[in-house]
Enzyme design. Structure first.
Site, PDB file in Angstrom:
ATOM      1  N   ASN A 143       0.852  -1.204   0.000  1.00 36.79           N
ATOM      2  CA  ASN A 143       0.000   0.000   0.000  1.00 36.79           C
ATOM      3  C   ASN A 143       0.886   1.252   0.000  1.00 36.79           C
ATOM      4  OD1 ASN A 143       0.626  -0.948   2.641  1.00 36.79           O
ATOM      5  ND2 ASN A 143      -0.923   0.357   3.563  1.00 36.79           N
ATOM      6  N   CYS A 179      -4.435   1.281  -1.914  1.00 38.94           N
ATOM      7  CA  CYS A 179      -4.260  -0.050  -1.316  1.00 38.94           C
ATOM      8  C   CYS A 179      -3.282  -0.889  -2.151  1.00 38.94           C
ATOM      9  CB  CYS A 179      -5.590  -0.795  -1.279  1.00 38.94           C
ATOM     10  SG  CYS A 179      -6.807  -0.081  -0.179  1.00 38.94           S
ATOM     11  N   GLU A 199      -3.533  -3.955  -3.101  1.00 41.08           N
ATOM     12  CA  GLU A 199      -4.190  -4.758  -4.150  1.00 41.08           C
ATOM     13  C   GLU A 199      -4.347  -3.961  -5.439  1.00 41.08           C
ATOM     14  OE1 GLU A 199      -5.108  -4.266  -1.015  1.00 41.08           O
ATOM     15  OE2 GLU A 199      -6.580  -5.727  -0.340  1.00 41.08           O
TER      16      GLU A 199
END
Ligand code: THU
Length: 165
Positions: free
Chosen positions: A62, A73, A75
């Site tokens: 992140n 984030c 992801e």
């Protein structure tokens, strides 16, 4: 009125080591990616590793900012990087974990709502589900075979179709 019940299937593994070898390795990449996290504000360090169909693994942490909402984030950093570098290669799976000196992260770390939405659009675009592996610092590991289990009733681009076009 009718009541509709949804069934969600989650695979639970006692630990990362109990996962099939390939998934264990991907989760290890996510654990390493925690070190790529830039999170001086939350001190909540997330790592994500994305496995592509061509065997490539993209990992990210992140990335925060003093102007808090400007951060992103782990992801989404990984998925957006993957899409930028390998626009036509499908995403097979994503592993997510976190580490912190200030928070106890004992259970599996599920992706936030915004990341779920991005995973959903990635699946839709490639017409194939993405396995999602979630782990904490300790405790069991969870796996779902596709975003549907984490984000039912998804908002997709077809909702944006304009009238009379
Ligand atoms: N964070 C992630 O990287 N992934 C998630 O799924 C949840 C939250 C980050 C955002 C922020 O930098 C920190 O964790 C605390 O919310």
């Amino acid at each position: 009125m009718t009541i509709k019940t949804l069934k969600i299937e989650i695979e639970e593994y006692e630990s990362s080591k109990a996962l099939p070898e390939k998934e264990h390795m991907l989760l290890e990449k996510a654990v390493e990616a925690v070190n790529k996290s830039y999170a001086p504000y939350s001190e909540f360090h997330v790592g994500a590793a994305v496995l592509l169909e061509n065997g490539e693994v993209i990992s990210a942490g992140n990335q925060e900012n003093a102007a808090y909402p400007s951060g992103l984030c782990a992801e989404r950093v990984a998925l957006f990087y993957a899409k930028s570098q390998y626009p036509d290669v499908k995403v097979k799976s994503i592993a997510i974990t976190a580490r912190s000196d200030n928070f106890s992260i004992e259970g599996p770390l599920p992706p936030c709502g915004a990341c779920r939405q991005v995973i959903a659009e990635t699946e839709k675009r490639q017409n194939a589900p993405i396995d999602i592996l979630m782990a904490g610092e300790k405790g069991p590991v969870h796996k779902v075979a596709g975003i549907e289990s984490l984000l039912p009733f998804t908002f997709y681009e077809e909702k944006l179709k304009k009238k009379n076009r």
